[in-house]
Scaffold this active site. Structure first.
Site, PDB file in Angstrom:
ATOM      1  N   ASN A 150     -19.982   7.367   6.790  1.00 58.77           N
ATOM      2  CA  ASN A 150     -20.480   7.910   5.531  1.00 58.77           C
ATOM      3  C   ASN A 150     -21.764   7.230   5.096  1.00 58.77           C
ATOM      4  OD1 ASN A 150     -20.115   9.382   2.845  1.00 58.77           O
ATOM      5  ND2 ASN A 150     -20.145   7.241   2.181  1.00 58.77           N
ATOM      6  N   ASP A 202     -25.755   6.399   1.498  1.00 57.24           N
ATOM      7  CA  ASP A 202     -25.102   7.455   2.271  1.00 57.24           C
ATOM      8  C   ASP A 202     -26.056   8.080   3.282  1.00 57.24           C
ATOM      9  OD1 ASP A 202     -23.023   7.059   0.377  1.00 57.24           O
ATOM     10  OD2 ASP A 202     -22.445   9.170   0.565  1.00 57.24           O
ATOM     11  N   ASP A 233     -13.726   5.377   8.402  1.00 56.75           N
ATOM     12  CA  ASP A 233     -13.788   4.915   7.023  1.00 56.75           C
ATOM     13  C   ASP A 233     -14.310   6.013   6.098  1.00 56.75           C
ATOM     14  OD1 ASP A 233     -13.777   2.586   5.102  1.00 56.75           O
ATOM     15  OD2 ASP A 233     -15.901   3.087   5.015  1.00 56.75           O
ATOM     16  N   GLU A 274      -9.428   7.686   7.121  1.00 57.38           N
ATOM     17  CA  GLU A 274      -9.047   7.119   5.839  1.00 57.38           C
ATOM     18  C   GLU A 274      -9.350   8.173   4.771  1.00 57.38           C
ATOM     19  OE1 GLU A 274     -10.162   3.608   2.635  1.00 57.38           O
ATOM     20  OE2 GLU A 274     -11.690   4.637   3.820  1.00 57.38           O
TER      21      GLU A 274
END
Length: 542
Positions: A150, A202, A233, A274
């Site tokens: 991310n 990001d 993640d 996640e």
């Protein structure tokens, strides 16, 4: 672990309410030949019957005396996790490893990556990583890397070039001339989007060049280094859609594309997301986008159930959550991880509560993940550094066998006896209990990879369920209360047939078998008394 192998046939039943009504039980079909577990890496679903350990390399084992854990240190401790000999009972028995980030990073935790194809110098070299993967595979241990896609570090050369407008990186991150809502960070006259703070900008994953690069980086670790997959993640945050910042259609589509490319080059690679969210949102990624996601709601409910003695809340959660992931059963189970207060702290280091929490994890559905040190009862409460303290191997100074040097972070606030050496020598220790449970799970296909069927109990402290595989069915009963109970169980319809025998493989005393109804269930079934904060596993064989 105490166990009774005395099987009692259903003809010996004298339990109240056990009489059969409504006709005979269904005839049992022939039992198929027992197939070996799906353990070969690279085969579809190889992870389904495994137990994983989550390890923070910085805190696991220091090989060079600098106070920082490293890859050679972890490699030297692999025999503790699994020595590769099935006859051994002194290793933990895990068959998978999730390594928290091992990439170069300016932080201690590593979730801000500066080079997706490198190894953190604190941890060693690429040769050390290759040696770890090879040694793990020799012992039957799969290796997952933690891959944060991310965002990167603000010190990543990509971001440094992007903020300067240098081609081709100018639009590799999310920029705007004005903030579009929350989580925007000022950089001169412009703003960049950073969901987790200014140090973690990001990536612009709508840019095909960015997608191509990070996908190639992931493929490198699979094809060149030989890792077996990734823990992904912040998987729900990849692409924003206006004011919607999480779980967007664009994020789902990105994962589908990523997965397709990865599977094309590395069939069987595990992609574990996640998705810290509701079970409905977490399960929406499985199986089309990712292979597994962690179910945070189930984890917190199980810990709360142990704290409160309320097994009914756990039973309701299991009944609600497990169908969401069918038919793939694609969820990862855990108690706590590196972002949460350790389970031993949440349960005030109560030995019986920690044991029964381990029961729920390791006899329940899902692919279990154990946070390092959880198996010996290490404590830790936030801030984050205090839930990621070095592993306690023995009672020596200055760092409990973790290092010969003062550790990078002070040891956990636990008594000297909370360590691997002391607990290994004690058959009644928490570590011994974890070892026994992991071996029990590996020995029984119903526990390792069986479907979950909820069973109704008249005692609210008892979590009751059937685990059913093609070759075996097991009744799992966990009493989370502080007193002994004898539950009466019912199941309107289920996978049972014939007149089964009851083989108690975990627990104390002896068990009786149910009278099976025409629908494959039972009513008024009282299998046995269950002591306080303990479990019984009864294999029901035709």
């Amino acid at each position: 672990m105490p166990a009774s192998a005395g099987a009692v046939s259903s003809g010996a039943l004298g339990a109240p309410g056990s009489a059969l009504a409504g006709g005979p039980a269904p005839t049992c079909p022939p039992i198929p030949p027992v197939a070996p577990p799906v353990t070969s890496l690279g085969q579809p679903g190889w992870w389904r019957d495994r137990v994983f350990a989550e390890v923070f390399v910085r805190s696991y084992a220091d090989s060079n005396g600098d106070g920082i854990g490293d890859l050679p240190g972890l490699t030297a401790r692999l025999d503790y996790l699994n020595d590769g000999d099935p006859a051994t009972t002194t290793d933990l028995g895990v068959t998978g490893l999730w390594l928290m980030p091992t990439f170069p990073s300016p932080s201690y935790h590593g979730y801000d990556v500066t080079d997706y194809r490198g190894v953190n110098l604190d941890y060693g070299s690429m040769a050390d990583m290759r040696a770890l993967v090879a040694a793990a595979h020799d012992r039957g241990i799969a290796v997952l890397l933690d891959l944060p896609l991310n965002h990167t570090s603000s010190k990543n050369p990509w971001f440094v070039a992007s903020r300067g407008g240098k081609a081709p990186y100018a639009d590799w991150y999310v920029w705007s001339d004005s903030p579009q809502g929350s989580n925007w960070q000022r950089d001169g006259k412009r703003f960049f989007y950073a969901a987790f703070g200014a140090d973690l900008p990001d990536l612009n994953l709508e840019n095909p060049a960015v997608t191509a690069e990070v996908t190639a980086d992931a493929s490198f670790w699979l094809t060149d280094v030989g890792v077996d997959g990734f823990r992904l993640d912040a998987a729900k945050y990849l692409i924003e859609d206006g004011a919607t910042l999480e779980n967007t259609p664009e994020t789902h589509a990105w994962w589908k594309t990523f997965r397709g490319t990865i599977e094309g080059a590395s069939p069987g690679a595990l992609l574990l997301g996640e998705v810290w969210d509701t079970p409905q949102n977490s399960s929406s990624y499985v199986p089309d986008d990712l292979d597994l996601t962690f179910d945070f709601a189930l984890a917190s409910t199980e810990v709360f159930g142990v704290q409160s003695g309320d097994g009914s809340s756990v039973g309701r959660a299991l009944a609600t959550i497990t169908p969401l992931y069918r038919p793939s059963s694609g969820f990862a189970a855990f108690l706590t991880n590196h972002d949460q207060d350790r389970v031993a702290s949440q349960l005030n280091s109560d030995a019986s509560e920690l044991r029964v929490a381990a029961d729920l994890l390791l006899t329940g559905p899902g692919v279990p993940f154990i946070y390092y040190g959880e198996e010996i009862g290490m404590t830790g409460r936030k801030p984050d550094e205090r839930i990621r303290t070095p592993m306690r191997w023995d009672a020596t100074s200055p760092a409990s066998g973790f290092s010969t040097h003062d550790p990078w972070e002070a040891m956990s606030d636990d008594p000297p006896t909370t360590n691997v050496a002391a607990e290994s020598a004690d058959p009644g220790s928490l570590l011994s209990h974890y070892r026994d449970l992991i071996r029990l799970r590996a020995a029984h296909p119903a526990l390792a990879d069986g479907a979950y069927v909820p069973v109704t109990s008249d005692v609210s402290s008892v979590v009751a369920g059937l685990r059913s595989s093609p070759t075996e069915t097991a009744l799992v009963l966990t009493n989370v209360s502080a007193g002994e109970v004898t539950p009466t169980l019912s199941l309107a319809a289920g996978p049972l047939c014939g007149a089964p025998q009851a083989d108690l493989v975990l627990g104390s005393g002896s068990a009786v078998a149910p009278v099976v109804s025409p629908a494959g269930g039972f009513a008024g079934y009282r299998p046995l008394a269950i002591p306080a904060r303990s479990s019984a596993v009864i294999v029901l064989q035709p």
